[in-house]
Design a protein around this motif. Sequence first.
Motif, PDB file in Angstrom:
ATOM      1  N   VAL A 144      36.512  44.829  41.635  1.00 17.72           N
ATOM      2  CA  VAL A 144      37.928  45.053  41.321  1.00 17.72           C
ATOM      3  C   VAL A 144      38.082  45.557  39.890  1.00 17.72           C
ATOM      4  O   VAL A 144      38.850  46.497  39.615  1.00 17.72           O
ATOM      5  CB  VAL A 144      38.722  43.753  41.535  1.00 17.72           C
ATOM      6  N   THR A 145      37.314  44.940  38.963  1.00 14.38           N
ATOM      7  CA  THR A 145      37.383  45.378  37.565  1.00 14.38           C
ATOM      8  C   THR A 145      36.937  46.823  37.419  1.00 14.38           C
ATOM      9  O   THR A 145      37.532  47.615  36.668  1.00 14.38           O
ATOM     10  CB  THR A 145      36.498  44.462  36.689  1.00 14.38           C
ATOM     11  N   ASP A 146      35.881  47.197  38.147  1.00 11.13           N
ATOM     12  CA  ASP A 146      35.339  48.549  38.049  1.00 11.13           C
ATOM     13  C   ASP A 146      36.218  49.577  38.743  1.00 11.13           C
ATOM     14  O   ASP A 146      36.239  50.753  38.350  1.00 11.13           O
ATOM     15  CB  ASP A 146      33.935  48.564  38.668  1.00 11.13           C
ATOM     16  N   LYS A 147      36.969  49.129  39.750  1.00 11.36           N
ATOM     17  CA  LYS A 147      37.737  50.074  40.572  1.00 11.36           C
ATOM     18  C   LYS A 147      39.227  50.052  40.249  1.00 11.36           C
ATOM     19  O   LYS A 147      40.036  50.504  41.073  1.00 11.36           O
ATOM     20  CB  LYS A 147      37.533  49.739  42.060  1.00 11.36           C
ATOM     21  N   GLN A 148      39.614  49.562  39.073  1.00 13.83           N
ATOM     22  CA  GLN A 148      41.046  49.483  38.776  1.00 13.83           C
ATOM     23  C   GLN A 148      41.709  50.866  38.781  1.00 13.83           C
ATOM     24  O   GLN A 148      42.852  51.013  39.214  1.00 13.83           O
ATOM     25  CB  GLN A 148      41.250  48.803  37.425  1.00 13.83           C
ATOM     26  N   ALA A 149      40.997  51.866  38.287  1.00 14.53           N
ATOM     27  CA  ALA A 149      41.571  53.229  38.303  1.00 14.53           C
ATOM     28  C   ALA A 149      41.783  53.699  39.734  1.00 14.53           C
ATOM     29  O   ALA A 149      42.828  54.292  40.063  1.00 14.53           O
ATOM     30  CB  ALA A 149      40.658  54.194  37.559  1.00 14.53           C
ATOM     31  N   ASP A 150      40.807  53.420  40.602  1.00 10.89           N
ATOM     32  CA  ASP A 150      40.951  53.802  42.016  1.00 10.89           C
ATOM     33  C   ASP A 150      42.134  53.082  42.650  1.00 10.89           C
ATOM     34  O   ASP A 150      42.891  53.667  43.446  1.00 10.89           O
ATOM     35  CB  ASP A 150      39.677  53.465  42.787  1.00 10.89           C
ATOM     36  N   ILE A 151      42.279  51.804  42.300  1.00  6.70           N
ATOM     37  CA  ILE A 151      43.386  51.020  42.863  1.00  6.70           C
ATOM     38  C   ILE A 151      44.722  51.616  42.412  1.00  6.70           C
ATOM     39  O   ILE A 151      45.672  51.764  43.205  1.00  6.70           O
ATOM     40  CB  ILE A 151      43.276  49.546  42.421  1.00  6.70           C
TER      41      ILE A 151
ATOM     42  N   PRO B 109      50.479  46.736  48.245  1.00  8.25           N
ATOM     43  CA  PRO B 109      49.583  45.662  47.780  1.00  8.25           C
ATOM     44  C   PRO B 109      48.777  45.045  48.927  1.00  8.25           C
ATOM     45  O   PRO B 109      47.618  44.669  48.751  1.00  8.25           O
ATOM     46  CB  PRO B 109      50.546  44.663  47.156  1.00  8.25           C
ATOM     47  N   GLY B 110      49.403  44.959  50.118  1.00  9.63           N
ATOM     48  CA  GLY B 110      48.681  44.415  51.271  1.00  9.63           C
ATOM     49  C   GLY B 110      47.494  45.275  51.656  1.00  9.63           C
ATOM     50  O   GLY B 110      46.434  44.770  52.046  1.00  9.63           O
ATOM     51  N   SER B 111      47.649  46.607  51.569  1.00  9.74           N
ATOM     52  CA  SER B 111      46.543  47.510  51.891  1.00  9.74           C
ATOM     53  C   SER B 111      45.408  47.365  50.886  1.00  9.74           C
ATOM     54  O   SER B 111      44.233  47.383  51.257  1.00  9.74           O
ATOM     55  CB  SER B 111      47.037  48.957  51.922  1.00  9.74           C
ATOM     56  N   ILE B 112      45.754  47.226  49.591  1.00 11.46           N
ATOM     57  CA  ILE B 112      44.732  47.036  48.561  1.00 11.46           C
ATOM     58  C   ILE B 112      43.978  45.736  48.815  1.00 11.46           C
ATOM     59  O   ILE B 112      42.738  45.680  48.729  1.00 11.46           O
ATOM     60  CB  ILE B 112      45.374  47.028  47.163  1.00 11.46           C
ATOM     61  N   MET B 113      44.722  44.697  49.143  1.00 12.74           N
ATOM     62  CA  MET B 113      44.085  43.400  49.426  1.00 12.74           C
ATOM     63  C   MET B 113      43.156  43.510  50.627  1.00 12.74           C
ATOM     64  O   MET B 113      42.055  42.970  50.646  1.00 12.74           O
ATOM     65  CB  MET B 113      45.175  42.355  49.671  1.00 12.74           C
ATOM     66  N   LYS B 114      43.604  44.264  51.637  1.00 15.31           N
ATOM     67  CA  LYS B 114      42.798  44.408  52.850  1.00 15.31           C
ATOM     68  C   LYS B 114      41.483  45.146  52.567  1.00 15.31           C
ATOM     69  O   LYS B 114      40.447  44.835  53.153  1.00 15.31           O
ATOM     70  CB  LYS B 114      43.600  45.160  53.912  1.00 15.31           C
TER      71      LYS B 114
ATOM     72  N   SER C 167      40.644  39.614  46.305  1.00 10.18           N
ATOM     73  CA  SER C 167      41.520  40.582  46.982  1.00 10.18           C
ATOM     74  C   SER C 167      42.962  40.417  46.518  1.00 10.18           C
ATOM     75  O   SER C 167      43.685  41.410  46.306  1.00 10.18           O
ATOM     76  CB  SER C 167      41.425  40.394  48.503  1.00 10.18           C
ATOM     77  N   TRP C 168      43.398  39.172  46.355  1.00 10.75           N
ATOM     78  CA  TRP C 168      44.756  38.911  45.866  1.00 10.75           C
ATOM     79  C   TRP C 168      44.921  39.446  44.446  1.00 10.75           C
ATOM     80  O   TRP C 168      45.945  40.018  44.090  1.00 10.75           O
ATOM     81  CB  TRP C 168      45.018  37.409  45.923  1.00 10.75           C
ATOM     82  N   TRP C 169      43.871  39.271  43.630  1.00  9.63           N
ATOM     83  CA  TRP C 169      43.914  39.765  42.246  1.00  9.63           C
ATOM     84  C   TRP C 169      43.993  41.295  42.230  1.00  9.63           C
ATOM     85  O   TRP C 169      44.720  41.886  41.431  1.00  9.63           O
ATOM     86  CB  TRP C 169      42.674  39.264  41.503  1.00  9.63           C
ATOM     87  N   ALA C 170      43.238  41.962  43.124  1.00  9.13           N
ATOM     88  CA  ALA C 170      43.273  43.431  43.205  1.00  9.13           C
ATOM     89  C   ALA C 170      44.653  43.920  43.587  1.00  9.13           C
ATOM     90  O   ALA C 170      45.132  44.960  43.096  1.00  9.13           O
ATOM     91  CB  ALA C 170      42.241  43.919  44.217  1.00  9.13           C
ATOM     92  N   ALA C 171      45.333  43.189  44.476  1.00  4.93           N
ATOM     93  CA  ALA C 171      46.664  43.603  44.918  1.00  4.93           C
ATOM     94  C   ALA C 171      47.685  43.510  43.794  1.00  4.93           C
ATOM     95  O   ALA C 171      48.740  44.156  43.855  1.00  4.93           O
ATOM     96  CB  ALA C 171      47.104  42.751  46.110  1.00  4.93           C
ATOM     97  N   ARG C 172      47.410  42.735  42.760  1.00  8.42           N
ATOM     98  CA  ARG C 172      48.354  42.558  41.657  1.00  8.42           C
ATOM     99  C   ARG C 172      48.116  43.547  40.512  1.00  8.42           C
ATOM    100  O   ARG C 172      48.821  43.497  39.491  1.00  8.42           O
ATOM    101  CB  ARG C 172      48.255  41.126  41.125  1.00  8.42           C
TER     102      ARG C 172
END
Length: 421
Positions: free
Chosen positions: A302-309, A319-324, A406-411
């Motif tokens: 998640v830390t490495d892919k923040q730009a992608d997110i 956010p649900g799709s990112i979490m998924k 996953s929850w952290w990535a969605a935020r």
Amino acid sequence: MSIIKNLPFEWLVGIRYTRAGKRSGRNSFISFISLISMAGIALGVAALIVVLSVMNGFQKDVRDRMLSVLAHIEVFDASGSMQNWEEVAKEAFKNKEVIGAAPYVDAQAMLVREGVLRGVAIRGVLPSEEPKVSDVASKVKQGSFNDLKPGEFNIVLGIELAHALSVGIGDKVTLMAAQGQVTPAGVIPRLRQFTVAGIFEAGHFEYDSTLAFIQLEDAEKMFRQDSPSGVRLKITDMLQAPQVVQQLATTLPPNLYLRDWTQQNSNWFAAVKTEKRMMFIILTLIIAVAAFNLVSTLVMTVTDKQADIAILRTLGASPGSIMKIFMIQGALVGLIGTAIGIGLGVLVALNIDVIVPFIERMLHVQFLPKSVYVITELPSDLRWPDVWTIGGVAVVLAFLATLYPSWWAARVKPAEALRYE
């Protein structure tokens, strides 16, 4: 490939994130950590399958050795004497599960041979009927079980008991009954000399060292009984013995007592059950440690892919799709690791009789020396319900490990993630 292309974009991105990037050393490191987590889950699952299979094998092996001399069910009278044992056996046969019946006499006594005394459990049997309820006749290694003839006062001893008394076929032993004769000089124990006609080996130390068989009529004379102690029954499925006992209790006379083979060895089976439960918990913790390694893996991803997110969010991903996406990534690692572990564990469990001797020959060691253990080979009894339970637990633990990352990535907020890009 067409199936993969038709998957939702969350699946496509999640599957891609499970592979190392070709240009990023950081991606390669994250993928390596993911691989370690996958290997940990696989090894934990395989170890749990093998250990439970071996414990099931030990339990089955010991149980079979016990039942080589024990009946599935015993029916006896509280008075110690069953006058109408034939009628009781006939009534028991009305239950479709009962397939064999034989009378018996149970008593405690002492065997004496040249100053050596041993306490024994004496069982009076009919050699012609006993094979219907137990396999003891086939366990006789020396002599013959059929030599137990009325009036000849022959005896068949367990192999450890014979060694303790230093006797062989044709030797004499003195049987001392617990019930004595009252005389003016006091109580004198009843003594009778018996000839050793056979030596059996059940493979279970308790029975090989304490059990002896004599002919039913000889037992009645020796212990002053006018009839057998009861009837021993054999049923089609020994695992259904407790249920059959409950059924027979409603049809047999109320003055009779019934006891199945699990009650005779309740402490041993309770101990084995507790050991299996504790081993399952301990080895499940190993799987849990490997599964929760996914937390660190996904946090790094998640830390490495923040730009992608951030880019996906600006393109309309919820956010649900990112979490998924990240749940799919972690779940795939868990599923693949569990599948590999199940395959490895089943393979080892089914071939442990080949693998262990190979290791012993290669290392010149013996894991179960004959001088110490009765069982000299590792038995294995693979049970598929155990396999599916272990696999299910591993997958659930891996799925739970994906929730927080996953929850952290969605935020992740797109503006902050792209500020320094």
